[in-house]
Design a protein around this motif. Structure first.
Motif, PDB file in Angstrom:
ATOM      1  N   GLN A  10      -8.724  10.840 -16.754  1.00 58.73           N
ATOM      2  CA  GLN A  10      -8.606  11.708 -15.594  1.00 58.73           C
ATOM      3  C   GLN A  10      -9.571  11.278 -14.504  1.00 58.73           C
ATOM      4  OE1 GLN A  10      -9.439  15.446 -17.467  1.00 58.73           O
ATOM      5  NE2 GLN A  10      -7.282  15.931 -17.741  1.00 58.73           N
ATOM      6  N   GLY A  11      -9.216  11.661 -13.276  1.00 58.25           N
ATOM      7  CA  GLY A  11     -10.102  11.422 -12.145  1.00 58.25           C
ATOM      8  C   GLY A  11     -11.074  12.559 -11.984  1.00 58.25           C
ATOM      9  N   CYS A  12     -11.618  12.709 -10.784  1.00 54.05           N
ATOM     10  CA  CYS A  12     -12.674  13.682 -10.559  1.00 54.05           C
ATOM     11  C   CYS A  12     -12.131  15.025 -10.095  1.00 54.05           C
ATOM     12  CB  CYS A  12     -13.674  13.126  -9.533  1.00 54.05           C
ATOM     13  SG  CYS A  12     -12.926  12.783  -7.926  1.00 54.05           S
ATOM     14  N   CYS A  13     -10.815  15.179  -9.989  1.00 53.75           N
ATOM     15  CA  CYS A  13     -10.251  16.405  -9.439  1.00 53.75           C
ATOM     16  C   CYS A  13     -10.226  17.511 -10.484  1.00 53.75           C
ATOM     17  CB  CYS A  13      -8.828  16.161  -8.933  1.00 53.75           C
ATOM     18  SG  CYS A  13      -8.716  14.875  -7.695  1.00 53.75           S
ATOM     19  N   LEU A  14     -10.395  18.737 -10.027  1.00 52.52           N
ATOM     20  CA  LEU A  14     -10.252  19.907 -10.886  1.00 52.52           C
ATOM     21  C   LEU A  14      -8.783  20.309 -10.881  1.00 52.52           C
ATOM     22  CD1 LEU A  14     -11.601  22.137 -12.581  1.00 52.52           C
ATOM     23  CD2 LEU A  14     -11.806  23.465 -10.469  1.00 52.52           C
ATOM     24  N   THR A  25       8.394  15.201 -10.729  1.00 53.93           N
ATOM     25  CA  THR A  25       8.624  13.820 -11.157  1.00 53.93           C
ATOM     26  C   THR A  25      10.019  13.405 -10.709  1.00 53.93           C
ATOM     27  OG1 THR A  25       9.524  14.464 -13.303  1.00 53.93           O
ATOM     28  CG2 THR A  25       7.137  14.077 -13.175  1.00 53.93           C
ATOM     29  N   VAL A  26      10.214  12.116 -10.517  1.00 58.02           N
ATOM     30  CA  VAL A  26      11.528  11.596 -10.150  1.00 58.02           C
ATOM     31  C   VAL A  26      11.684  10.218 -10.791  1.00 58.02           C
ATOM     32  CG1 VAL A  26      10.655  10.588  -7.998  1.00 58.02           C
ATOM     33  CG2 VAL A  26      13.099  11.061  -8.242  1.00 58.02           C
ATOM     34  N   ASP A  27      12.876   9.921 -11.269  1.00 58.70           N
ATOM     35  CA  ASP A  27      13.171   8.615 -11.847  1.00 58.70           C
ATOM     36  C   ASP A  27      13.757   7.706 -10.770  1.00 58.70           C
ATOM     37  OD1 ASP A  27      12.342   9.396 -14.387  1.00 58.70           O
ATOM     38  OD2 ASP A  27      14.342  10.128 -14.934  1.00 58.70           O
ATOM     39  N   ILE A  28      13.179   6.525 -10.606  1.00 53.35           N
ATOM     40  CA  ILE A  28      13.666   5.529  -9.657  1.00 53.35           C
ATOM     41  C   ILE A  28      14.141   4.315 -10.438  1.00 53.35           C
ATOM     42  CG2 ILE A  28      13.089   4.049  -7.698  1.00 53.35           C
ATOM     43  CD1 ILE A  28      13.021   6.996  -7.006  1.00 53.35           C
ATOM     44  N   TYR A  42       1.328   2.890 -10.814  1.00 50.28           N
ATOM     45  CA  TYR A  42       0.117   3.542 -10.319  1.00 50.28           C
ATOM     46  C   TYR A  42      -1.100   2.926 -11.004  1.00 50.28           C
ATOM     47  CZ  TYR A  42       3.069   7.182  -8.275  1.00 50.28           C
ATOM     48  OH  TYR A  42       3.997   7.846  -7.533  1.00 50.28           O
ATOM     49  N   THR A  43      -2.210   2.898 -10.293  1.00 50.04           N
ATOM     50  CA  THR A  43      -3.428   2.293 -10.848  1.00 50.04           C
ATOM     51  C   THR A  43      -4.566   3.297 -11.011  1.00 50.04           C
ATOM     52  OG1 THR A  43      -4.107   1.617  -8.621  1.00 50.04           O
ATOM     53  CG2 THR A  43      -2.877   0.008  -9.935  1.00 50.04           C
ATOM     54  N   THR A  44      -4.501   4.431 -10.338  1.00 44.98           N
ATOM     55  CA  THR A  44      -5.546   5.452 -10.484  1.00 44.98           C
ATOM     56  C   THR A  44      -4.881   6.786 -10.803  1.00 44.98           C
ATOM     57  OG1 THR A  44      -5.546   5.890  -8.093  1.00 44.98           O
ATOM     58  CG2 THR A  44      -7.139   4.279  -8.921  1.00 44.98           C
ATOM     59  N   TRP A  45      -5.601   7.597 -11.603  1.00 43.23           N
ATOM     60  CA  TRP A  45      -4.978   8.797 -12.146  1.00 43.23           C
ATOM     61  C   TRP A  45      -5.887  10.008 -12.059  1.00 43.23           C
ATOM     62  CZ3 TRP A  45       0.004   8.248 -13.891  1.00 43.23           C
ATOM     63  CH2 TRP A  45       0.444   6.930 -14.089  1.00 43.23           C
ATOM     64  N   LYS A  51       0.691  11.919 -16.712  1.00 43.33           N
ATOM     65  CA  LYS A  51       1.343  11.186 -15.622  1.00 43.33           C
ATOM     66  C   LYS A  51       1.179  11.888 -14.277  1.00 43.33           C
ATOM     67  CE  LYS A  51       4.727   9.112 -18.754  1.00 43.33           C
ATOM     68  NZ  LYS A  51       3.860   7.921 -18.928  1.00 43.33           N
ATOM     69  N   ILE A  52      -0.080  12.182 -13.943  1.00 44.31           N
ATOM     70  CA  ILE A  52      -0.402  12.730 -12.628  1.00 44.31           C
ATOM     71  C   ILE A  52      -1.316  11.737 -11.930  1.00 44.31           C
ATOM     72  CG2 ILE A  52      -1.480  14.604 -11.350  1.00 44.31           C
ATOM     73  CD1 ILE A  52      -0.666  16.503 -13.460  1.00 44.31           C
ATOM     74  N   PRO A  53      -0.783  10.929 -11.012  1.00 44.04           N
ATOM     75  CA  PRO A  53      -1.605   9.910 -10.344  1.00 44.04           C
ATOM     76  C   PRO A  53      -2.475  10.521  -9.262  1.00 44.04           C
ATOM     77  CG  PRO A  53       0.622   9.850  -9.475  1.00 44.04           C
ATOM     78  CD  PRO A  53       0.624  10.878 -10.582  1.00 44.04           C
ATOM     79  N   SER A  54      -3.584   9.860  -8.973  1.00 41.52           N
ATOM     80  CA  SER A  54      -4.409  10.267  -7.832  1.00 41.52           C
ATOM     81  C   SER A  54      -4.051   9.457  -6.595  1.00 41.52           C
ATOM     82  CB  SER A  54      -5.895  10.084  -8.159  1.00 41.52           C
ATOM     83  OG  SER A  54      -6.177   8.725  -8.457  1.00 41.52           O
TER      84      SER A  54
END
Length: 210
Positions: A10-14, A25-28, A42-45, A51-54
């Motif tokens: 996880q990142g720093c977000c609450l 979410t959407v499928d491409i 995605y490279t940061t989360w 599966k929640i990217p930052s």
């Protein structure tokens, strides 16, 4: 309500359980047109497990490049084609690293519409046109031919070498752009004779001051 703080995934977000439940979410569908193509990721989360990217965008990697002499731009091939679902579009934008290059992306941001299934290409123009560089080189040759002196010709050549940077902004297999997937509505334009009154009236661009 459960609160989730940052851990190794996880990142720093609450974030809360409600975020997870409401996060869209959407499928491409994406197709490799070349075996060397690299699928964007995605490279940061905020939370990788859920599966929640930052990051807003995903990077696009160049696998081939050519220079278009007629239109004076570098054309990068991604080897990728996308099949966007109805109601979604793709924005192609420069990466922040473009500030370190002597080039700009053509018509940024670019747009990929639903129904376009050909290869995604990204184009860049050098800040100094090839025509300008060629003109300076022609002046150098003319100076040499008319006997203006090697020192003068050398100073012009140094000017060209020091200030005319006509090289591709990105090398092969470098990340050259980023894409952002977004939903869009059907917009129905309604013609009216008058607008409702509101505080923000006329005045034009920049009329509110600095």
């Amino acid at each position: 309500m459960n609160n989730f703080h940052n851990n190794e995934n996880q990142g720093c977000c609450l974030i809360t359980e409600e975020h997870f439940q409401l996060y869209p979410t959407v499928d491409i569908r994406v197709k490799k047109l070349d075996e060397k193509a690299i699928i964007p990721q995605y490279t940061t989360w905020v939370d990788k497990d859920r599966k929640i990217p930052s990051a807003i965008g995903m990077d696009i990697t160049a696998i081939d490049m050519r220079y278009d002499t007629e239109h004076d731009y570098f054309e990068y091939h991604t080897g990728l084609a996308f099949d966007l679902p109805v109601g979604y579009g793709m924005m192609i934008a420069p990466r922040s690293s473009i500030r370190n290059q002597e080039a700009v992306m053509c018509n940024p941001p670019g747009w990929l519409d639903t129904g376009y299934n050909d290869e995604l290409l990204v184009c860049f123009k050098s800040r100094i046109s090839a025509k300008v560089a060629n003109a300076i080189n022609a002046l150098i040759d003319m100076e040499r031919e008319r006997g203006g002196g090697p020192a003068h010709a050398l100073s012009l050549a140094n000017l060209c070498n020091n200030y005319i940077n006509f090289t591709p902004p990105y090398q092969l297999f470098q990340r050259c752009a980023q894409i952002i997937i977004f939903p869009y509505p059907f917009v129905n334009m309604i013609e009216v004779n008058e607008f409702e009154k509101h505080d923000y009236q006329r005045g034009g661009f920049g009329h509110t001051g600095k």
